[in-house]
Each structure stands twice: as structure tokens, then as C-alpha cells.
Motif scaffolding. Structure first.
Motif, PDB file in Angstrom:
ATOM      1  N   ILE A  59      68.148  73.426  15.952  1.00 17.96           N
ATOM      2  CA  ILE A  59      67.295  72.411  16.568  1.00 17.96           C
ATOM      3  C   ILE A  59      67.653  71.105  15.876  1.00 17.96           C
ATOM      4  CG2 ILE A  59      64.947  71.607  17.030  1.00 17.96           C
ATOM      5  CD1 ILE A  59      64.045  74.564  16.814  1.00 17.96           C
ATOM      6  N   ARG A  60      68.038  70.105  16.684  1.00 14.94           N
ATOM      7  CA  ARG A  60      68.558  68.866  16.113  1.00 14.94           C
ATOM      8  C   ARG A  60      68.228  67.684  17.013  1.00 14.94           C
ATOM      9  NH1 ARG A  60      73.534  66.680  17.167  1.00 14.94           N
ATOM     10  NH2 ARG A  60      74.459  68.622  17.860  1.00 14.94           N
ATOM     11  N   SER A  61      68.002  66.536  16.383  1.00 10.14           N
ATOM     12  CA  SER A  61      67.914  65.273  17.109  1.00 10.14           C
ATOM     13  C   SER A  61      69.268  64.578  16.965  1.00 10.14           C
ATOM     14  CB  SER A  61      66.802  64.392  16.528  1.00 10.14           C
ATOM     15  OG  SER A  61      67.177  63.915  15.246  1.00 10.14           O
ATOM     16  N   ALA A  62      69.374  63.385  17.489  1.00 14.11           N
ATOM     17  CA  ALA A  62      70.612  62.628  17.332  1.00 14.11           C
ATOM     18  C   ALA A  62      70.856  62.260  15.876  1.00 14.11           C
ATOM     19  CB  ALA A  62      70.578  61.370  18.195  1.00 14.11           C
ATOM     20  N   ALA A  63      69.803  62.221  15.084  1.00 13.84           N
ATOM     21  CA  ALA A  63      69.909  61.745  13.713  1.00 13.84           C
ATOM     22  C   ALA A  63      69.880  62.832  12.647  1.00 13.84           C
ATOM     23  CB  ALA A  63      68.791  60.740  13.421  1.00 13.84           C
ATOM     24  N   ARG A  64      69.290  64.021  12.963  1.00 12.09           N
ATOM     25  CA  ARG A  64      69.159  65.011  11.897  1.00 12.09           C
ATOM     26  C   ARG A  64      68.969  66.420  12.411  1.00 12.09           C
ATOM     27  NH1 ARG A  64      63.116  64.466   9.469  1.00 12.09           N
ATOM     28  NH2 ARG A  64      63.903  66.116   8.158  1.00 12.09           N
ATOM     29  N   ARG A  65      69.281  67.377  11.551  1.00 10.02           N
ATOM     30  CA  ARG A  65      69.076  68.788  11.838  1.00 10.02           C
ATOM     31  C   ARG A  65      67.695  69.173  11.321  1.00 10.02           C
ATOM     32  NH1 ARG A  65      73.185  73.282   9.613  1.00 10.02           N
ATOM     33  NH2 ARG A  65      74.351  72.763  11.480  1.00 10.02           N
ATOM     34  N   TYR A  66      66.922  69.849  12.173  1.00  9.76           N
ATOM     35  CA  TYR A  66      65.588  70.314  11.809  1.00  9.76           C
ATOM     36  C   TYR A  66      65.558  71.798  11.460  1.00  9.76           C
ATOM     37  CZ  TYR A  66      63.645  65.945  13.550  1.00  9.76           C
ATOM     38  OH  TYR A  66      63.346  64.623  13.734  1.00  9.76           O
ATOM     39  N   PHE A  67      66.441  72.586  12.110  1.00 18.45           N
ATOM     40  CA  PHE A  67      66.426  74.034  11.890  1.00 18.45           C
ATOM     41  C   PHE A  67      67.810  74.573  12.190  1.00 18.45           C
ATOM     42  CE2 PHE A  67      65.987  78.451  13.084  1.00 18.45           C
ATOM     43  CZ  PHE A  67      65.049  78.939  12.180  1.00 18.45           C
ATOM     44  N   PHE A  68      68.212  75.566  11.397  1.00 14.80           N
ATOM     45  CA  PHE A  68      69.475  76.256  11.667  1.00 14.80           C
ATOM     46  C   PHE A  68      69.381  77.681  11.151  1.00 14.80           C
ATOM     47  CE2 PHE A  68      73.637  77.859  10.572  1.00 14.80           C
ATOM     48  CZ  PHE A  68      74.306  77.683  11.770  1.00 14.80           C
ATOM     49  N   ALA A  69      69.883  78.626  11.938  1.00 13.59           N
ATOM     50  CA  ALA A  69      69.953  80.025  11.519  1.00 13.59           C
ATOM     51  C   ALA A  69      71.042  80.727  12.322  1.00 13.59           C
ATOM     52  CB  ALA A  69      68.615  80.728  11.750  1.00 13.59           C
ATOM     53  N   THR A  70      71.616  81.743  11.708  1.00 15.47           N
ATOM     54  CA  THR A  70      72.522  82.634  12.430  1.00 15.47           C
ATOM     55  C   THR A  70      72.030  84.054  12.231  1.00 15.47           C
ATOM     56  OG1 THR A  70      74.011  82.801  10.539  1.00 15.47           O
ATOM     57  CG2 THR A  70      74.549  81.155  12.219  1.00 15.47           C
ATOM     58  N   LEU A  71      72.320  84.889  13.194  1.00 12.81           N
ATOM     59  CA  LEU A  71      71.973  86.298  13.107  1.00 12.81           C
ATOM     60  C   LEU A  71      73.242  87.127  12.973  1.00 12.81           C
ATOM     61  CD1 LEU A  71      69.322  85.036  14.290  1.00 12.81           C
ATOM     62  CD2 LEU A  71      68.927  87.277  15.252  1.00 12.81           C
ATOM     63  N   PRO A  72      73.117  88.367  12.507  1.00 10.56           N
ATOM     64  CA  PRO A  72      74.296  89.214  12.354  1.00 10.56           C
ATOM     65  C   PRO A  72      75.119  89.272  13.640  1.00 10.56           C
ATOM     66  CG  PRO A  72      72.402  90.266  11.344  1.00 10.56           C
ATOM     67  CD  PRO A  72      71.887  89.055  12.079  1.00 10.56           C
ATOM     68  N   GLY A  73      76.418  89.095  13.470  1.00 10.77           N
ATOM     69  CA  GLY A  73      77.334  89.126  14.609  1.00 10.77           C
ATOM     70  C   GLY A  73      77.705  87.746  15.127  1.00 10.77           C
ATOM     71  N   ALA A  74      76.917  86.725  14.785  1.00 11.71           N
ATOM     72  CA  ALA A  74      77.259  85.368  15.197  1.00 11.71           C
ATOM     73  C   ALA A  74      78.487  84.911  14.402  1.00 11.71           C
ATOM     74  CB  ALA A  74      76.093  84.413  14.955  1.00 11.71           C
ATOM     75  N   THR A  75      79.275  84.072  15.019  1.00 15.76           N
ATOM     76  CA  THR A  75      80.511  83.597  14.402  1.00 15.76           C
ATOM     77  C   THR A  75      80.481  82.079  14.247  1.00 15.76           C
ATOM     78  OG1 THR A  75      81.642  83.212  16.506  1.00 15.76           O
ATOM     79  CG2 THR A  75      81.762  85.463  15.592  1.00 15.76           C
ATOM     80  N   PRO A  76      81.415  81.518  13.481  1.00 16.10           N
ATOM     81  CA  PRO A  76      81.511  80.057  13.415  1.00 16.10           C
ATOM     82  C   PRO A  76      81.721  79.426  14.798  1.00 16.10           C
ATOM     83  CG  PRO A  76      82.720  81.024  11.603  1.00 16.10           C
ATOM     84  CD  PRO A  76      82.310  82.158  12.508  1.00 16.10           C
ATOM     85  N   GLU A  77      82.377  80.153  15.703  1.00 12.59           N
ATOM     86  CA  GLU A  77      82.554  79.647  17.059  1.00 12.59           C
ATOM     87  C   GLU A  77      81.205  79.467  17.760  1.00 12.59           C
ATOM     88  OE1 GLU A  77      85.007  80.575  21.172  1.00 12.59           O
ATOM     89  OE2 GLU A  77      85.102  82.025  19.547  1.00 12.59           O
ATOM     90  N   ASN A  78      80.269  80.399  17.540  1.00 10.41           N
ATOM     91  CA  ASN A  78      78.935  80.258  18.124  1.00 10.41           C
ATOM     92  C   ASN A  78      78.243  79.016  17.594  1.00 10.41           C
ATOM     93  OD1 ASN A  78      78.756  83.758  17.721  1.00 10.41           O
ATOM     94  ND2 ASN A  78      78.994  82.756  19.686  1.00 10.41           N
ATOM     95  N   GLU A  79      78.372  78.772  16.297  1.00 11.83           N
ATOM     96  CA  GLU A  79      77.777  77.569  15.708  1.00 11.83           C
ATOM     97  C   GLU A  79      78.358  76.315  16.352  1.00 11.83           C
ATOM     98  OE1 GLU A  79      77.347  75.300  11.414  1.00 11.83           O
ATOM     99  OE2 GLU A  79      77.955  77.390  11.435  1.00 11.83           O
ATOM    100  N   ASP A  80      79.674  76.292  16.559  1.00 12.59           N
ATOM    101  CA  ASP A  80      80.308  75.121  17.171  1.00 12.59           C
ATOM    102  C   ASP A  80      79.874  74.957  18.626  1.00 12.59           C
ATOM    103  OD1 ASP A  80      82.123  72.853  17.014  1.00 12.59           O
ATOM    104  OD2 ASP A  80      83.377  74.016  18.403  1.00 12.59           O
ATOM    105  N   TRP A  81      79.789  76.062  19.365  1.00 15.95           N
ATOM    106  CA  TRP A  81      79.320  75.981  20.751  1.00 15.95           C
ATOM    107  C   TRP A  81      77.884  75.470  20.812  1.00 15.95           C
ATOM    108  CZ3 TRP A  81      80.904  77.621  25.845  1.00 15.95           C
ATOM    109  CH2 TRP A  81      82.280  77.810  25.960  1.00 15.95           C
ATOM    110  N   GLY A  82      77.043  75.926  19.893  1.00 19.85           N
ATOM    111  CA  GLY A  82      75.662  75.437  19.852  1.00 19.85           C
ATOM    112  C   GLY A  82      75.619  73.935  19.612  1.00 19.85           C
TER     113      GLY A  82
END
Length: 163
Positions: free
Chosen positions: A48-71
Motif C-alpha cells: 500500500i503506497r501513495s506517490a510519496a511513501r510506502r505505508y505497508f508491505f508484505a510477501t507471502l511464501p511463494g511470492a517472488t521479486p517479480e511479484n514485488e515489481d509487478w505490484g
């Protein structure tokens, strides 16, 4: 059928509007998203992020760096268009417009798939975005909308199965 799906998503966006948003709201939404994803063993990245900052971040088992980039790219699309990344993609596709160069959304920073959803506040508009990635496009979208709907006490918000 595409226009009906676009209309249904636009209706979700109109209905899923918060009274307020701050760090506590972001944390509550993020934890609820994580709990919902964990309950179905979804291998997702959640942000969860605004244009200026990140408010929340989490990954679950099986998620990859590619998923983070797509998000990240889904959130960028939502913050640029003030609509869900799924709706943006469907609308551009219906008009025959390509993400790049037609619309000006470079592939490195934007993506037109479900999972980016606007965080809107009554009387203010879009102030942040949720990004979920790791499931099929529609499922990423539905994870975000179901969690926002539950937070707001709405339970008739899912996209119709026939669309």
C-alpha cells in the motif's frame, strides 16, 4: 462483455471509498489483505503506497521479486490513472490503445493487469493505491476489493462471475 466488466469495476471504485486514511488504516488494510491471502495460501506480494511513501508491505511464501515489481508497476498505473490497473488495461484495450507508446506508460514502470486498486477518501479522491501480485490478474484484483469491502462492511462487491 468487456464494457460490462469495465462498468462493474468502475462501480467498485465508486463504492469502495474510505472516510479517512492514515498509517493505522493502511496497517489494518494491509494486515487484513495478508490474512486473507494467507488463508488461501496465495503466493502474493502486497503493498500500500501513495506517490510519496510506502505505508505497508508484505510477501507471502511463494511470492517472488517479480511479484514485488509487478505490484509496484500496478500501483504506478493506479496512481497515474486514478483507477484500478485492471480497469485501465481493459479501457485502453477496448480503444485499441497500447500501453507504450500510445498511452505513454513505459513497461519498466507500469503494467495493465489486475491487482492495483485506488485507495480513495470521501471528499478528497485517490490518495494511495493497493498493489497485489502473484495470482491471475482478476484474482489479484478481487483480493484487493474483497478486503476493502470487508473493511467498509460491504459484502456484495465481487465482480459478477459471468463477466
Amino acid at each position: 462483455m468487456t464494457q460490462s466488466l469495465i462498468d462493474a469495476i468502475a462501480d467498485q471504485e465508486r463504492r469502495l471509498v474510505l472516510d479517512r486514511f492514515d498509517e493505522d488504516t493502511a496497517f489494518a488494510l494491509g494486515c487484513a489483505l495478508r490474512d486473507r491471502a494467507k488463508a488461501i495460501a496465495a503466493p502474493v506480494s502486497i503493498e500500500i503506497r501513495s506517490a510519496a511513501r510506502r505505508y505497508f508491505f508484505a510477501t507471502l511464501p511463494g511470492a517472488t521479486p517479480e511479484n514485488e515489481d509487478w505490484g509496484r508497476r500496478k500501483i504506478n498505473t493506479t496512481l497515474r490513472t486514478f483507477k484500478s490497473s485492471m480497469r485501465a488495461g481493459l479501457e485502453y484495450g477496448l480503444k485499441g490503445r497500447a500501453q507504450w507508446p500510445d498511452v505513454g506508460l513505459r513497461y519498466e514502470d507500469f503494467v495493465l493487469h489486475g491487482g492495483g486498486f485506488p485507495v480513495s477518501v470521501k471528499g478528497v479522491g485517490v490518495i494511495a493505491a493497493i498493489g497485489v501480485s502473484g495470482l491471475p490478474s482478476r484474482d489479484d484484483h478481487e483480493l484487493s476489493t474483497a478486503t476493502l469491502a470487508a473493511h467498509l462492511g460491504l459484502y456484495d462487491i465481487a465482480l459478477p462471475a459471468h463477466l
